[in-house]
Design an enzyme around this catalytic site. Structure first.
Site, short mmCIF file in Angstrom:
data_model
loop_
_atom_site.label_atom_id
_atom_site.label_comp_id
_atom_site.label_asym_id
_atom_site.label_seq_id
_atom_site.Cartn_x
_atom_site.Cartn_y
_atom_site.Cartn_z
N LYS A 72 11.15 4.95 1.20
CA LYS A 72 10.22 6.06 0.96
C LYS A 72 8.83 5.54 1.28
O LYS A 72 8.30 4.65 0.61
CB LYS A 72 10.30 6.48 -0.51
CG LYS A 72 9.96 7.93 -0.78
CD LYS A 72 8.53 8.32 -0.48
CE LYS A 72 7.57 7.98 -1.58
NZ LYS A 72 6.14 8.24 -1.20
N GLU A 77 6.33 -5.36 -6.88
CA GLU A 77 5.14 -6.10 -6.46
C GLU A 77 3.97 -5.19 -6.75
O GLU A 77 3.81 -4.16 -6.10
CB GLU A 77 5.27 -6.47 -4.97
CG GLU A 77 4.39 -7.62 -4.56
CD GLU A 77 3.12 -7.15 -3.93
OE1 GLU A 77 2.11 -7.05 -4.67
OE2 GLU A 77 3.13 -6.90 -2.71
N CYS A 135 -3.57 -5.95 -3.03
CA CYS A 135 -3.23 -6.21 -4.43
C CYS A 135 -3.69 -7.61 -4.83
O CYS A 135 -3.92 -7.88 -6.00
CB CYS A 135 -1.73 -6.03 -4.64
SG CYS A 135 -0.76 -6.76 -3.34
N GLU A 183 -8.14 -2.99 -11.93
CA GLU A 183 -8.03 -3.16 -10.48
C GLU A 183 -8.74 -1.99 -9.81
O GLU A 183 -8.39 -0.83 -10.01
CB GLU A 183 -6.55 -3.18 -10.07
CG GLU A 183 -6.39 -3.41 -8.58
CD GLU A 183 -4.92 -3.47 -8.16
OE1 GLU A 183 -4.11 -2.66 -8.66
OE2 GLU A 183 -4.60 -4.32 -7.31
P1 ADP Z 1 -1.58 3.64 -5.08
O1 ADP Z 1 -2.14 3.84 -6.46
O2 ADP Z 1 -1.98 2.39 -4.44
O3 ADP Z 1 -1.62 4.88 -4.23
P2 ADP Z 1 1.02 4.16 -5.98
O4 ADP Z 1 1.65 3.22 -6.91
O5 ADP Z 1 0.50 5.46 -6.50
O6 ADP Z 1 -0.07 3.34 -5.26
O7 ADP Z 1 1.99 4.50 -4.77
C1 ADP Z 1 2.81 3.57 -4.15
C2 ADP Z 1 4.07 4.29 -3.72
O8 ADP Z 1 4.70 4.81 -4.89
C3 ADP Z 1 3.86 5.49 -2.79
O9 ADP Z 1 4.91 5.54 -1.85
C4 ADP Z 1 3.94 6.65 -3.74
O10 ADP Z 1 4.36 7.86 -3.11
C5 ADP Z 1 5.00 6.17 -4.70
N1 ADP Z 1 4.99 6.84 -6.01
C6 ADP Z 1 3.94 7.38 -6.67
N2 ADP Z 1 4.33 7.93 -7.84
C7 ADP Z 1 5.66 7.72 -7.94
C8 ADP Z 1 6.66 8.04 -8.93
N3 ADP Z 1 6.35 8.69 -10.04
N4 ADP Z 1 7.93 7.64 -8.67
C9 ADP Z 1 8.27 6.98 -7.55
N5 ADP Z 1 7.37 6.66 -6.59
C10 ADP Z 1 6.09 7.02 -6.77
#
Ligand code: ADP
Length: 501
Positions: A197, A272, A306, A403
């Site tokens: 994904k 990670e 990160c 962060e």
């Molecule tokens: P950032 O804050 O750096 O955008 P995220 O942790 O929000 O990082 O996103 C990293 C990945 O996790 C993306 O592919 C995002 O679509 C996915 N993501 C965000 N929310 C969820 C969730 N509730 N469940 C699974 N994947 C998620």
């Protein structure tokens, strides 16, 4: 400082590819979302539309997981390690053959300079596949002599490392292609199949990679690629009962949601996550290289790493010189559109990140921090943030504790390289990386030993290699990416015992 928006953004060779709706890869076919929905991908430098992409959700994730299971039970489960390794190696070759195209997509989609993507993101992605291709033939078990149950020699016991199965992989937008490579290459080397994904902000380079996986001869369904949003596609993947393991890279906040989703049926998880890495400069360091290293440590990839060295600790006697040197470097960084060859720093990836980082800057200044450079929002199109150095901070400030994931450094002086310094460096919920700058090798190693982080760089920063394990202590994650260590994320160990007599 001027923002360049003059360079023609989209190379002619990519216009056709970008003008067509980009589909998702399921079971070897490029398909629309079952819902028929698409979403818009934006160029963060201009806020203009870059491409329309199929928007996957739970129904598409389900189809992808079934395809991955079928491939695991089918040809991929029976392929020889050597043939598997050759396909993985070929993927690395094809990435290099498409170096410019992939670097252009990365730059347009993420905002990072093309010149950087071309020498860092894309070659490192290729190297990850090349490095992992070698492991495909070297995943070995052990003979284990028993002593408790039997007279010596009565039993023969050995271990078999086996692929964990169908893996769900969720990746972020900061290094879109590289994160796909870090996830897919070891999954393939260990014989797993995958549903990847990709981040909603930056799906394009992974979709191009999908075409290269097919060209390399990867059987249908071994890797399925779903663009879509976290709350829908990501959450569905994390909770899918047909997935044997979830590998996630992203924020600590979402990492906790992934664990909750996967814990319902105790699915395995590797993570990670975030960081707030200390970078420590001792009074005896080579000051010029420490200033250059600390500058790159925070500003590389616009601070959207990160492992960014976002908390700088400098020994009191050289603090003013070092802080001023980093601020001077920050002021020289040329902001602009990623495709402009003169650009050294592009925009942040999205309006959300832009708002978030500016919010941190405002909070930091309101709480009493002082900006040696940067700090104020820029009045220009695109999600640009001026590289910022904050001083006069204290340990309770939001900008010190949380962060920021943007080009913002907090710099603090310290008196001695003593326990107080180590306690301050470790005073964070994170533990991803750290830097130490000193000419005294013994002292640098002493500090490295006491830092609670998965990576410590001495007299350097941001040195990554496919062979080096990378990952976090504390709330920075579970497990390691890259190196031999990552293989255990994707393997189960079976112990087989035979009675001989
Ligand atoms: P950032 O804050 O750096 O955008 P995220 O942790 O929000 O990082 O996103 C990293 C990945 O996790 C993306 O592919 C995002 O679509 C996915 N993501 C965000 N929310 C969820 C969730 N509730 N469940 C699974 N994947 C998620």
């Amino acid at each position: 400082m001027t923002i360049s928006t003059t360079v023609d953004r989209v190379p002619a060779s990519l216009r056709d590819w970008l003008s067509k709706p980009r589909l998702m890869l399921i079971d070897g076919k490029w398909v629309q979302a079952k819902s028929g929905k698409t979403f818009e991908v934006q160029d963060p430098a201009t806020e203009m539309l870059l491409a329309n992409v199929a928007e996957g959700d739970a129904a598409d994730v389900d189809a992808a997981v079934k395809a991955a299971r079928k491939a695991l039970d089918g040809p991929w489960g029976r392929i020889s390690p050597s043939a598997r390794g050759r396909i993985i190696h070929k993927i690395g070759d094809l990435i290099l053959e498409h170096l410019d195209e992939l670097a252009q997509l990365e730059s347009l989609d993420n905002g990072k300079p093309f010149s950087v993507a071309r020498v860092a993101d894309v070659p490192l992605s290729a190297d990850m596949f090349h490095y992992m291709s070698g492991w495909a033939t070297k995943i070995e078990g052990k003979h284990i002599p028993l002593s408790t149950l039997a007279a010596p020699g009565q039993y023969l016991s050995y271990t078999r490392p086996e692929p964990i199965g169908v893996v769900g992989q969720i990746i972020p937008w900061n290094f879109p292609l590289l994160m796909a490579a870090w996830k897919l290459a070891p999954a393939l080397a260990t014989g797993c199949t995958a549903v990847l994904k990709v981040a909603e902000e930056t799906p394009l380079s992974a979709l191009k990679l999908g075409e290269l996986l097919q060209e390399a001869g990867l059987p249908d369904g071994v890797v399925n690629i779903i663009p879509g949003f976290g709350e829908t596609a990501g959450a569905a993947l994390a909770a899918h009962p047909g997935v044997d393991k979830i590998a996630f890279t992203g924020s600590t906040e979402v990492g906790k949601l992934i664990v909750q989703a996967a814990s319902r049926d105790l699915r395995k998880v590797s993570l990670e996550l975030g960081g707030k890495s200390p970078n420590i400069i001792l009074g005896d360091a080579d000051i010029e290289s420490a200033i250059a290293g600390a500058t790159a440590g925070i500003f590389f990839n616009h601070g959207q790493c990160c492992n960014a060295g976002s908390r700088l600790f400098v020994q009191e006697k050289i603090f003013d010189k070092v802080a001023a040197g980093i601020a001077a470097n920050a002021e020289k960084i040329r902001l602009g559109v990623g495709m402009d060859p003169d650009t050294e720093m592009g925009p942040l990836v999205s309006s959300v990140q832009h708002g978030r980082v500016n919010g941190y800057l405002k909070a930091g200044l309101e709480e009493g921090a002082r900006a040696l450079t940067g700090g104020a929002p820029l009045n220009a199109p695109g999600y640009f943030v001026k590289p910022t150095v904050l001083v006069d901070t204290h340990p309770d400030m939001k900008v010190v504790r949380e962060e920021i994931f943007g080009p913002v450094l907090v710099a603090t002086p310290f008196k001695e390289a003593d326990d107080k310094l180590i306690a301050a460096a470790n005073d964070t919920v994170y533990g991803l990386a750290a830097g130490v700058w000193s000419r005294d090798v013994a002292q640098a190693h002493r500090i490295a030993n006491q830092i609670k982080a998965g990576t410590v760089w001495i007299n350097c920063f941001h040195v990554f290699d496919s062979a080096l394990p990378f990952g976090g202590y504390k709330q920075s994650g579970w497990g390691r990416e890259m190196g031999q260590a990552v293989l255990s994320n994707y393997l189960e160990t079976k112990a087989v015992t035979t009675k001989l007599a």
